[in-house]
Design an enzyme around this catalytic site. Structure first.
Site, short mmCIF file in Angstrom:
data_model
loop_
_atom_site.label_atom_id
_atom_site.label_comp_id
_atom_site.label_asym_id
_atom_site.label_seq_id
_atom_site.Cartn_x
_atom_site.Cartn_y
_atom_site.Cartn_z
N CYS A 49 59.54 38.28 21.50
CA CYS A 49 60.74 37.50 22.10
C CYS A 49 60.20 36.12 22.28
O CYS A 49 59.13 35.74 23.02
CB CYS A 49 60.89 38.18 23.29
SG CYS A 49 62.24 37.13 24.58
N CYS A 52 59.97 35.28 26.42
CA CYS A 52 58.69 35.95 27.45
C CYS A 52 57.54 36.47 26.68
O CYS A 52 56.75 37.02 27.08
CB CYS A 52 59.47 37.12 28.20
SG CYS A 52 59.61 38.54 27.16
N CYS A 98 66.27 41.48 25.09
CA CYS A 98 65.06 41.60 25.21
C CYS A 98 64.91 42.72 26.53
O CYS A 98 65.55 42.49 27.23
CB CYS A 98 64.42 40.34 25.45
SG CYS A 98 62.60 40.55 26.11
N CYS A 101 62.99 40.62 29.37
CA CYS A 101 63.54 39.23 30.10
C CYS A 101 65.22 39.16 29.79
O CYS A 101 65.43 38.32 30.77
CB CYS A 101 62.99 37.79 29.46
SG CYS A 101 63.37 37.67 27.83
N CYS A 121 70.88 42.58 14.17
CA CYS A 121 71.03 41.52 13.39
C CYS A 121 70.44 40.14 14.45
O CYS A 121 71.10 40.34 15.44
CB CYS A 121 72.42 40.95 13.13
SG CYS A 121 73.09 39.75 12.31
#
Ligand code: FE
Length: 130
Positions: A49, A52, A98, A101, A121
């Protein structure tokens, strides 16, 4: 394995992220297809991510979807990402955020390849490859 959730105010995120990252991760924007840095990226490694640092997808689950966005058939762990029902734009879709976060990553569709049949996607700008 318990992982601590990342909680920041929108002001904190504004300082931490670029304008383009903020638009996708925090405002659920979508980058244009065939423009992000990872749609055509084939190196071996892990995609994290970009908000984070949570590990999200492995390169060996990435496949060529032809959509212009990086596409994966499964996340690293079932709790790496969270699914949220998205009823925006007159469609019912599964939004993917995510797991740590809550940043917007993209959407998941049920037209992916084996073994899962899923197509995650994902916006390149929500990812960081290492
Ligand atoms: Fe995150």
């Amino acid at each position: 394995m318990a992982s601590k959730n990342v909680e920041k105010s929108e002001k904190d995120w504004e300082k931490l992220l670029t304008k383009e990252q903020y638009h996708v991760l925090r405002e659920k924007g979508t980058e244009p297809p065939f423009r992000g840095k990872y749609w055509n990226h084939e190196e071996e490694g892990v995609y994290y991510c970009s908000g984070c640092g949570n590990p999200l997808f492995k390169s060996d689950t990435k496949f060529k979807s032809g959509t212009g966005w990086p596409s994966f058939y499964e996340p690293i762990h079932s709790n790496s990402v969270k699914e949220i029902e998205d009823r925006s734009h007159g469609m019912i879709r599964t939004e993917i955020v995510c797991g740590k976060c809550g940043g917007h990553l993209g959407h998941m569709f049920k037209d992916g390849p084996k073994p899962t049949g899923c197509r995650y996607c994902i916006n390149s700008i929500s990812l960081d490859f290492k």
